[in-house]
Enzyme design. Structure first.
Site, PDB file in Angstrom:
ATOM      1  N   GLY A  13       2.408   3.882  -6.631  1.00 56.68           N
ATOM      2  CA  GLY A  13       2.347   4.253  -8.051  1.00 56.68           C
ATOM      3  C   GLY A  13       2.781   5.688  -8.298  1.00 56.68           C
ATOM      4  O   GLY A  13       2.856   6.509  -7.380  1.00 56.68           O
ATOM      5  N   ARG A  17      -1.217  10.198 -14.629  1.00 56.88           N
ATOM      6  CA  ARG A  17      -2.321  11.034 -15.138  1.00 56.88           C
ATOM      7  C   ARG A  17      -2.465  12.349 -14.363  1.00 56.88           C
ATOM      8  O   ARG A  17      -3.191  13.244 -14.773  1.00 56.88           O
ATOM      9  CB  ARG A  17      -3.642  10.244 -15.087  1.00 56.88           C
ATOM     10  CG  ARG A  17      -3.741   9.189 -16.180  1.00 56.88           C
ATOM     11  CD  ARG A  17      -4.914   8.255 -15.954  1.00 56.88           C
ATOM     12  NE  ARG A  17      -4.621   7.260 -14.920  1.00 56.88           N
ATOM     13  CZ  ARG A  17      -5.510   6.371 -14.465  1.00 56.88           C
ATOM     14  NH1 ARG A  17      -6.742   6.370 -14.928  1.00 56.88           N
ATOM     15  NH2 ARG A  17      -5.153   5.489 -13.533  1.00 56.88           N
ATOM     16  N   GLY A  83       2.821  -2.509 -10.893  1.00 51.84           N
ATOM     17  CA  GLY A  83       1.377  -2.765 -10.883  1.00 51.84           C
ATOM     18  C   GLY A  83       0.853  -3.075  -9.498  1.00 51.84           C
ATOM     19  O   GLY A  83       1.617  -3.349  -8.564  1.00 51.84           O
ATOM     20  N   ASP A 104      -5.379   6.171  -3.516  1.00 50.48           N
ATOM     21  CA  ASP A 104      -5.921   7.354  -4.204  1.00 50.48           C
ATOM     22  C   ASP A 104      -7.428   7.477  -3.996  1.00 50.48           C
ATOM     23  O   ASP A 104      -8.137   8.011  -4.831  1.00 50.48           O
ATOM     24  CB  ASP A 104      -5.563   7.332  -5.700  1.00 50.48           C
ATOM     25  CG  ASP A 104      -6.187   6.161  -6.454  1.00 50.48           C
ATOM     26  OD1 ASP A 104      -6.823   5.308  -5.816  1.00 50.48           O
ATOM     27  OD2 ASP A 104      -6.037   6.115  -7.692  1.00 50.48           O
ATOM     28  N   ASN A 166     -14.726  -1.781 -11.209  1.00 49.64           N
ATOM     29  CA  ASN A 166     -14.044  -2.140  -9.973  1.00 49.64           C
ATOM     30  C   ASN A 166     -13.652  -0.858  -9.243  1.00 49.64           C
ATOM     31  O   ASN A 166     -12.906  -0.048  -9.767  1.00 49.64           O
ATOM     32  CB  ASN A 166     -12.794  -2.954 -10.353  1.00 49.64           C
ATOM     33  CG  ASN A 166     -11.817  -3.101  -9.205  1.00 49.64           C
ATOM     34  OD1 ASN A 166     -12.215  -3.085  -8.038  1.00 49.64           O
ATOM     35  ND2 ASN A 166     -10.543  -3.259  -9.545  1.00 49.64           N
ATOM     36  N   ARG A 310      -0.665  35.128   9.780  1.00 48.70           N
ATOM     37  CA  ARG A 310       0.279  34.119   9.268  1.00 48.70           C
ATOM     38  C   ARG A 310       0.726  33.193  10.405  1.00 48.70           C
ATOM     39  O   ARG A 310       0.388  33.420  11.563  1.00 48.70           O
ATOM     40  CB  ARG A 310       1.426  34.826   8.565  1.00 48.70           C
ATOM     41  CG  ARG A 310       0.933  35.477   7.243  1.00 48.70           C
ATOM     42  CD  ARG A 310       1.967  36.382   6.626  1.00 48.70           C
ATOM     43  NE  ARG A 310       3.247  35.725   6.577  1.00 48.70           N
ATOM     44  CZ  ARG A 310       4.422  36.375   6.603  1.00 48.70           C
ATOM     45  NH1 ARG A 310       4.454  37.698   6.680  1.00 48.70           N
ATOM     46  NH2 ARG A 310       5.542  35.703   6.547  1.00 48.70           N
ATOM     47  N   ALA A 355      -3.236  52.956  13.117  1.00 50.09           N
ATOM     48  CA  ALA A 355      -3.214  52.583  11.702  1.00 50.09           C
ATOM     49  C   ALA A 355      -1.843  52.878  11.101  1.00 50.09           C
ATOM     50  O   ALA A 355      -1.224  53.881  11.430  1.00 50.09           O
ATOM     51  CB  ALA A 355      -4.283  53.365  10.953  1.00 50.09           C
ATOM     52  N   SER A 380      -0.494  56.449  14.990  1.00 46.71           N
ATOM     53  CA  SER A 380      -0.553  55.990  13.599  1.00 46.71           C
ATOM     54  C   SER A 380       0.778  56.228  12.893  1.00 46.71           C
ATOM     55  O   SER A 380       1.518  57.140  13.231  1.00 46.71           O
ATOM     56  CB  SER A 380      -1.645  56.758  12.847  1.00 46.71           C
ATOM     57  OG  SER A 380      -2.887  56.450  13.423  1.00 46.71           O
TER      58      SER A 380
HETATM   59  C1  UD1 Z   1      -7.048   0.330 -10.343  1.00 43.18           C
HETATM   60  C2  UD1 Z   1      -7.600  -1.049 -10.747  1.00 43.18           C
HETATM   61  C3  UD1 Z   1      -8.893  -0.826 -11.540  1.00 43.18           C
HETATM   62  C4  UD1 Z   1      -9.886  -0.043 -10.699  1.00 43.18           C
HETATM   63  C5  UD1 Z   1      -9.262   1.274 -10.183  1.00 43.18           C
HETATM   64  C6  UD1 Z   1     -10.162   1.895  -9.134  1.00 43.18           C
HETATM   65  C7  UD1 Z   1      -5.708  -2.548 -11.072  1.00 43.18           C
HETATM   66  C8  UD1 Z   1      -4.860  -3.261 -12.041  1.00 43.18           C
HETATM   67  N1  UD1 Z   1      -6.651  -1.757 -11.566  1.00 43.18           N
HETATM   68  O1  UD1 Z   1      -6.758   1.013 -11.548  1.00 43.18           O
HETATM   69  O2  UD1 Z   1      -9.456  -2.085 -11.892  1.00 43.18           O
HETATM   70  O3  UD1 Z   1     -11.036   0.248 -11.455  1.00 43.18           O
HETATM   71  O4  UD1 Z   1      -8.005   1.020  -9.541  1.00 43.18           O
HETATM   72  O5  UD1 Z   1      -9.704   3.143  -8.730  1.00 43.18           O
HETATM   73  O6  UD1 Z   1      -5.542  -2.731  -9.885  1.00 43.18           O
HETATM   74  N2  UD1 Z   1      -0.052   1.376  -7.047  1.00 43.18           N
HETATM   75  C9  UD1 Z   1       1.006   0.782  -6.410  1.00 43.18           C
HETATM   76  N3  UD1 Z   1       1.969   0.170  -7.169  1.00 43.18           N
HETATM   77  C10 UD1 Z   1       1.905   0.143  -8.528  1.00 43.18           C
HETATM   78  C11 UD1 Z   1       0.808   0.741  -9.173  1.00 43.18           C
HETATM   79  C12 UD1 Z   1      -0.177   1.326  -8.407  1.00 43.18           C
HETATM   80  O7  UD1 Z   1       1.087   0.791  -5.189  1.00 43.18           O
HETATM   81  O8  UD1 Z   1       2.835  -0.409  -9.141  1.00 43.18           O
HETATM   82  C13 UD1 Z   1      -1.049   2.056  -6.225  1.00 43.18           C
HETATM   83  C14 UD1 Z   1      -1.205   3.518  -6.607  1.00 43.18           C
HETATM   84  O9  UD1 Z   1      -0.335   4.348  -5.843  1.00 43.18           O
HETATM   85  C15 UD1 Z   1      -2.683   3.818  -6.330  1.00 43.18           C
HETATM   86  C16 UD1 Z   1      -3.325   2.446  -6.461  1.00 43.18           C
HETATM   87  O10 UD1 Z   1      -2.308   1.473  -6.434  1.00 43.18           O
HETATM   88  O11 UD1 Z   1      -2.879   4.309  -5.042  1.00 43.18           O
HETATM   89  C17 UD1 Z   1      -4.109   2.324  -7.755  1.00 43.18           C
HETATM   90  O12 UD1 Z   1      -3.261   2.601  -8.835  1.00 43.18           O
HETATM   91  P1  UD1 Z   1      -3.778   3.336 -10.133  1.00 43.18           P
HETATM   92  O13 UD1 Z   1      -2.643   3.459 -11.066  1.00 43.18           O
HETATM   93  O14 UD1 Z   1      -4.543   4.541  -9.792  1.00 43.18           O
HETATM   94  O15 UD1 Z   1      -4.777   2.206 -10.685  1.00 43.18           O
HETATM   95  P2  UD1 Z   1      -5.977   2.427 -11.647  1.00 43.18           P
HETATM   96  O16 UD1 Z   1      -5.480   2.515 -13.034  1.00 43.18           O
HETATM   97  O17 UD1 Z   1      -6.834   3.526 -11.148  1.00 43.18           O
HETATM   98 MG    MG Z   2      -6.654   4.942  -9.598  1.00 47.36          MG
END
Ligand code: UD1
Ligand code: MG
Length: 434
Positions: A13, A17, A83, A104, A166, A310, A355, A380
């Site tokens: 994803g 946000r 999704g 995430d 969820n 460093r 120094a 120094s």
């Molecule tokens: C998702 C759940 C939600 C839950 C929440 C918990 C769905 C539809 N919703 O929402 O019910 O409460 O997690 O944290 O699953 N990702 C992909 N491909 C995509 C979209 C997302 O791999 O096309 C991955 C993202 O990188 C992320 C994870 O799926 O790591 C969740 O995506 P995110 O957009 O954060 O879902 P939420 O809206 O939080």
């Molecule tokens: Mg999420």
């Protein structure tokens, strides 16, 4: 002994946000990208870890290959099948039990993942009760049974009022995924294929769905920069406690910034306000207040207060004091007590750096080395114009500019403008005197 399982981590994803040009899962927590942590926890349990990528695919793969080998990366067709459900299309797990994690959720730990496996239901899904459920999918439970998950953007006012959400971790039998993933539709507010819709379809067909109530602290998703900072505070607290348990003394630990790659051995004391980054190794050493150390190795030494080491600094049996900056240098048995810059240098046992000593390692185009032998007394305010090589047993007088070249053993190096005294100058200039 638990059944073998496959773990799928969703990391394709955008994370809009986060309001960042960087993919969400590449944002760092304690010095490593957040995706590193869920892969690390998964790797402790199974050899079959599948990571789904799409957005900034190459950057995500390159970042994870710094830490792990033998991961399976699958690229989601995010344009046609966006999704979390789209992310699960075309996944070929090796084992019959499949655990799905959102990428995430960096705070999840092995022990929590294992709780999903002890349950024989067709689907085990994670549920948290939250004071403020906003941003999460709501879990609709009727007659003690999970009916469906409604995403916030699709929820009615009464569904939005549900506090049971969820958490985004599920254990599926492989056949459940094979049956329902191809049937997902994107007829919802976001036009996305939701993995969460599998729940309602499975319920409808009478499959057994078991909700597992989990701890908010480990399962909270990182969706914004506020979430990122909160997750980092929790992670850093864990790291500090782990190292204190292992024998490290930390003064005011909540003021110490510590990264995942930092390691300690033996008796170490870390004072307040210290920042320890990268692959730093500290062995039997004392790091004093407000020092910053990056990718360095420090053995039997004391550093600071207010020193800056460093990357690629190596200190052994050495004292580095306040306002000393060291970069890519090896100091063995050295004292550099105050106000110096030592870059691209090698300094031998018994040498003392006065120094205000500066290695002039850069001519505007290239960097050059400074090599100082054993028992060299650097007065120094010395400048060492690299490349410069000084043999053992040499004294450099204070205020000397050591020009590039090689200097032999048992000499004094001195460059000083002779003193001039102008009698009566003060009174003449300021018009007053004693
Ligand atoms: C998702 C759940 C939600 C839950 C929440 C918990 C769905 C539809 N919703 O929402 O019910 O409460 O997690 O944290 O699953 N990702 C992909 N491909 C995509 C979209 C997302 O791999 O096309 C991955 C993202 O990188 C992320 C994870 O799926 O790591 C969740 O995506 P995110 O957009 O954060 O879902 P939420 O809206 O939080
Ligand atoms: Mg999420």
């Amino acid at each position: 002994m638990l059944n073998p399982l496959s773990i799928v981590i969703l990391a394709a994803g955008k994370g809009s946000r986060m309001k960042s040009p960087k993919a969400k899962v590449l944002h760092e927590i304690c010095g490593r990208e957040m995706l590193y942590y869920s892969i690390k926890a998964a790797r402790e349990i199974t050899d079959d870890v599948i990571v789904v990528v799409a957005h900034q695919r190459d950057a995500v793969i390159a970042a994870m290959e710094k830490y792990f080998t033998h991961l399976t990366f699958v690229t989601q067709d995010a344009e046609n099948f966006p999704g979390t459900g789209g992310a699960m299309m075309g996944i070929k797990p090796k084992y019959d039990d499949v655990l799905v994690l959102n990428g995430d959720m960096p705070l999840i730990e092995r022990t929590s993942i294992e709780k999903f496996l002890a349950n024989p239901a067709d689907i085990v899904m994670s549920v948290i009760s939250l004071e403020n459920p906003s941003g999460y999918g709501r879990v609709v439970i009727e007659n003690d049974r999970v009916q469906r998950i409604v995403e916030e953007k699709d929820a009615s006012a009464s569904e939005k009022a549900i506090h049971t959400v969820n958490a985004g971790v599920y254990a599926f039998k492989h056949h459940v995924l094979q049956t329902y993933i191809p049937r997902l539709s994107n007829a919802n507010a976001q036009g996305e294929y939701y993995l969460t819709d599998v729940i309602e379809m499975a319920r409808h067909d009478g499959l057994e769905i078991s909700p597992l109530f989990v701890e908010e602290v480990e399962f909270k998703g990182v969706n914004s920069k506020n979430d990122l900072t909160n997750a980092e505070m929790i992670m850093m607290d864990r790291l500090r406690r782990t190292w204190m348990d292992a024998g490290v003394i930390m003064q005011l630990p909540h003021t110490i910034y510590l990264e995942e790659g930092v390691k300690f051995e033996g008796e170490c004391v870390i004072e307040n306000g210290v920042r320890l980054c990268g692959n730093t190794l500290i062995v039997n050493s004392h790091i004093k207040a407000h020092s910053v150390i990056e990718d360095s190795t420090i053995t039997n030494s004391d550093v600071g207060p207010l020193a800056h080491l460093r990357p690629l600094s190596v200190l052994e049996d050495t004292h580095v004091g306040n306002f000393v900056e060291v970069k890519k240098s090896t100091l063995k048995g050295v004292k550099a007590g105050h106000l110096s810059y030592l870059g691209d240098a090698t300094i031998g046992e018994g040498s003392n750096i006065g120094a205000g000593t500066i290695t002039c390692n850069y001519d505007g185009v290239k960097k050059y080395q400074t090599i100082i032998g054993k028992n060299v007394f650097v007065g120094s305010d010395t400048q060492l114009v690299a490349p410069v090589e000084i043999a053992d047993n040499v004294m450099i007088a204070a205020g000397t500019t050591v020009t590039a070249g090689k200097y032999e053993s048992d000499i004094l190096i001195l460059s000083r403008t002779p003193i001039r005294k102008v009698a009566g100058f003060f009174t003449k200039f300021f018009g007053k005197g004693k």
